[in-house]
Design a protein around this motif. Structure first.
Motif: not given
Length: 366
Positions: A96-101, A334-338, A341-351
């Motif tokens: 899970i790509a929780n980048v809100s921290f 990327i944080a905004k997209l998270y 809910n447009k980015i959820e996993s590390v895989d989606s960040i990789v893409n």
């Protein structure tokens, strides 16, 4: 009789509490599939039973000076233990790509100064490792890995200990194929102080990289000015994390994912080994020197990895400021997209990063 709504609220509250408990539990230890192996070995044992020598004559002379100053203190057992762990984040793409921290990011112009940890903050310093742990530490090379293992010579003894004892899960590799397996060393004596750009008779020199060997044979006085045994020992925490091997053209998805796997596993390991203290990680260009990696991408992935691992402070040393500014913009996007809910996993960040077509650079020949 209880209302159905009250029962549902009670059940939901209980489930939420259990989730929080499980998350907190995971923060306080390295969970099974992430921990390949760990051991704690006394510094006295490393010194007395796994002593070593440098193949480079100048480094060996420094090590002899260290023993003259600190040998008795090391051998009497008063320095405690070095804790060693090797970690591997499996299936990082599904993480899970929780980048809100809110990780605090800053930069300084100088190289590592190894400030000690204190009661509130545990500080960690990167070792820009080869896939073979400390492989060139004893020779005449002098890039970041080799510098750090001369500043902390008992890392070489720790490597000897791991090699001789052949402990399952603690093989001397920071990467196996394209699978990152970073090492973490806690409580390593910092015994040698090195200024890679010393002033000699009013002139500034650099002993980094190939220059070390040149001055060793042509003007050792420059090295004498730059390399000193410390008057007082302190202790450092070290993360040995290999960068991807050099390639050409644009970064592929596998390489970007490999970088994330390295950073997240290493940073989460540091978080778990920091005894619930605030965590501060000191790093730098990570692969953007001799390997010719893309500096902006290296910074982006380290910032995102720090957020995912919930690292409090990330300090970049000797980087290019405009790359950090650009990296911060991308991280915020990327944080905004998270949050949307447009980015959820590390895989989606990789893409997302793959689509930006980051390119490999060229080696700096150091």
């Amino acid at each position: 009789m209880h209302k159905i709504s009250d029962i549902i609220f009670f059940i939901s509250k209980s489930i939420l509490k259990k989730i929080v408990e499980l998350r907190n539990k995971d923060k306080n230890k390295i969970v099974g599939k992430e921990l390949l192996g760990e051991v704690s070995v006394s510094i006295k044992t490393l010194y007395t039973e796994y002593n070593f020598s440098y193949s480079d004559r100048y480094k060996e002379s420094v090590w002899k000076k260290v023993q003259d100053v600190y040998g008795k203190k090391i051998a009497n057992g008063s320095m405690g233990d070095i804790s060693v762990a090797r970690v591997c984040m499996k299936h990082c793409d599904k993480y899970i790509a929780n980048v809100s921290f809110q990780t605090s990011c800053s930069s300084v112009s100088h190289f590592f100064d190894y400030r000690s940890s204190d009661e509130k903050t545990k500080r960690w310093y990167l070792n820009f490792a080869d896939p073979i742990l400390f492989v060139a530490s004893r020779g005449s090379l002098f890039a970041q890995d080799e510098i750090q293992t001369l500043e902390h010579p008992l890392l070489c003894a720790a490597q000897a200990y791991l090699t001789v004892n052949n402990i399952k899960g603690l093989e001397s590799y920071t990467k196996v194929g394209n699978i990152p397996t970073p090492y973490l060393f806690r409580n390593v004596p910092y015994l040698v102080e090195i200024d890679t750009q010393p002033f000699v008779d009013g002139e500034k020199f650099s002993i980094y990289g190939n220059a070390f060997s040149y001055y060793e044979y042509n003007n050792p006085g420059v090295l004498d000015k730059a390399i000193k045994v410390r008057k007082k020992c302190s202790f450092s925490n070290i993360i040995a994390m290999a960068a991807p091997s050099p390639k050409y053209g644009c970064y592929d998805k596998d390489t970007i994912l490999e970088m994330f796997s390295s950073v997240i596993s290493a940073f989460k390991g540091a978080k778990c080994m920091s005894d619930n203290n605030a965590v501060e990680i000191h790093t730098g260009r990570w692969g953007a020197g001799a390997f010719g990696g893309n500096e902006e991408l290296a910074l982006i992935i380290q910032i995102l990895g720090a957020k995912i691992a919930e690292i409090d402070n990330l300090v970049f040393h000797a980087i290019t400021d405009n790359y950090l500014e650009n990296a911060t913009i991308v991280v915020n996007d990327i944080a905004k997209l998270y949050n949307e809910n447009k980015i959820e996993s590390v895989d989606s960040i990789v893409n997302y990063l793959y689509d930006k077509k980051y390119k490999w650079g060229v080696s700096d020949d150091n």
